[in-house]
Scaffold this motif. Structure first.
Motif, mmCIF file in Angstrom:
data_model
loop_
_atom_site.group_PDB
_atom_site.id
_atom_site.type_symbol
_atom_site.label_atom_id
_atom_site.label_comp_id
_atom_site.label_asym_id
_atom_site.label_seq_id
_atom_site.Cartn_x
_atom_site.Cartn_y
_atom_site.Cartn_z
ATOM 1 N N PRO A 167 33.055 45.355 41.161
ATOM 2 C CA PRO A 167 33.797 45.832 41.893
ATOM 3 C C PRO A 167 34.825 46.603 41.372
ATOM 4 C CG PRO A 167 34.380 43.284 41.619
ATOM 5 C CD PRO A 167 33.228 43.546 40.901
ATOM 6 N N ASP B 295 33.547 33.251 38.342
ATOM 7 C CA ASP B 295 34.029 34.625 38.443
ATOM 8 C C ASP B 295 33.169 35.426 37.570
ATOM 9 O OD1 ASP B 295 35.495 37.045 38.281
ATOM 10 O OD2 ASP B 295 37.307 36.044 37.418
ATOM 11 N N LEU C 221 26.722 41.412 44.485
ATOM 12 C CA LEU C 221 26.500 39.971 44.787
ATOM 13 C C LEU C 221 25.597 39.421 43.513
ATOM 14 C CD1 LEU C 221 26.107 39.151 48.453
ATOM 15 C CD2 LEU C 221 28.110 39.072 47.015
ATOM 16 N N LEU D 2 37.175 43.083 48.893
ATOM 17 C CA LEU D 2 36.088 43.658 47.782
ATOM 18 C C LEU D 2 35.964 45.121 47.964
ATOM 19 C CD1 LEU D 2 34.366 42.312 45.347
ATOM 20 C CD2 LEU D 2 32.354 42.572 47.109
ATOM 21 N N VAL E 165 29.698 32.129 48.395
ATOM 22 C CA VAL E 165 30.232 33.488 48.220
ATOM 23 C C VAL E 165 31.539 33.477 48.810
ATOM 24 C CG1 VAL E 165 29.753 35.890 49.075
ATOM 25 C CG2 VAL E 165 27.813 34.462 48.280
ATOM 26 N N SER F 261 38.596 40.518 44.860
ATOM 27 C CA SER F 261 38.018 39.636 43.864
ATOM 28 C C SER F 261 36.731 39.217 44.405
ATOM 29 C CB SER F 261 38.866 38.184 43.952
ATOM 30 O OG SER F 261 39.023 37.718 45.442
ATOM 31 N N LEU F 262 35.845 38.626 43.655
ATOM 32 C CA LEU F 262 34.565 38.047 43.754
ATOM 33 C C LEU F 262 34.382 36.774 43.184
ATOM 34 C CD1 LEU F 262 31.543 38.610 44.860
ATOM 35 C CD2 LEU F 262 31.359 39.915 42.718
ATOM 36 N N LEU G 244 34.487 36.556 48.960
ATOM 37 C CA LEU G 244 34.822 37.857 48.751
ATOM 38 C C LEU G 244 36.084 38.187 49.450
ATOM 39 C CD1 LEU G 244 31.511 39.675 49.655
ATOM 40 C CD2 LEU G 244 32.098 38.765 47.519
#
Length: 287
Positions: A61, A72, A55, A16, A11, A65-66, A13
């Protein structure tokens, strides 16, 4: 189809953010997680469920960025690959009451593109056995107790031994014995990937989680080990026969004494801190 197994953090983030109208539910969170069981703590309305839904790729979002498992989710091809390697248990899973437990799990397996019928049947049986429902696989969902329904939803989340397992209040409706079984199951799952779970129970975090994240008002107030969270309160807890007016917070314990939390008064001996004490201080740091 070739899978994109990319060596990366589970993970990642960065700033976010998620808003609902004028309400900012997740407010610029930066976070990096990689392996083990991670507990997400926070009061009601803190943004935990919104964060977990992002998640799980249920929500996109609004900013920031995630990246999950090096992928991505904003890119359709990578989002599809991610969902093959992701398990998700929502806070209030909606289950079809007319389905049997096996039919429900099989339906989710089809959605996750388990196309080989024989292997899919074996996998559905495996996960139902894992959650202790092998003997109830042919029972209708509407005939199961609340705890059993929760375990059916958990079985569906465990399909394919996911690399990332996202669980929103997974112990809801489970009795004490089932909670212990859940701890063992998640600890074993975390040896092969990352488990992120939300809970209001600090005892669960202390018993199961290698890391803990405290969220309030959509922001991370603490990220570290359970021992480090407990350490926030070291030297800031003391007991007295009555509530101490100098304390930030006081409450009566089972033996009738009062436990006080705040700046330790001069000449007073501190008491051992608990995870609850550290959590309370972490939450207050955001107010």
């Amino acid at each position: 189809m070739t899978q994109l197994h990319i060596a990366a953090r589970s993970v990642e983030l960065s700033a976010l953010t998620k808003r609902f109208g004028r309400t900012t539910a997740v407010d610029g969170i930066d976070l990096a997680l990689d392996g083990g069981v991670v507990g997400l703590l926070g009061p009601n309305g803190a943004g935990k469920t919104t964060l977990l839904r992002m998640l799980a790729t249920v929500l996109a979002p609004d900013a920031g960025s995630l990246r999950l498992l090096g992928l991505d989710p904003a890119r359709p091809d990578e989002r599809l690959e991610l969902r093959r390697r992701l398990g998700y248990l929502p806070q209030a899973p909606a289950l079809y009451g007319s389905f049997t437990a096996l039919e429900l799990v099989d339906y989710v397996a089809v959605l996750k593109e388990h196309t080989d019928r024989d292997r899919r049947a074996q996998e559905c049986t495996r996960v139902l056995d894992l959650v202790g429902l092998g003997d109830r696989r042919n029972s209708r969902i509407r005939a199961l107790s609340g705890g059993m329904r929760q375990r059916v939803a958990l079985a569906a989340a465990l399909l394919g031994s996911p690399d990332l397992l996202v669980l929103d209040e997974p112990a809801t409706g489970l009795d004490p014995e089932q909670r212990l079984e859940l701890r063992s199951l998640l600890a074993d799952t975390a040896t092969r990937g990352t488990v992120v779970l939300s809970t209001h129970n600090t005892a669960e975090v202390a018993a199961l989680c290698q890391r803990v994240v405290v969220v309030t008002a959509g922001s991370v107030r603490f990220e570290g080990t359970p021992a480090e969270l407990r350490g926030l309160a070291e030297g800031r807890v003391w007991e007295s026969p009555i509530a101490d007016p100098r304390a930030t917070r006081s409450w009566m314990t089972a033996d009738g004494a009062f436990r006080n939390l705040g700046d330790l008064p001069a000449g007073v001996a501190p008491s051992p801190a608990t995870l609850d004490d550290g959590y309370f201080l972490a939450v207050r740091s955001g107010r």
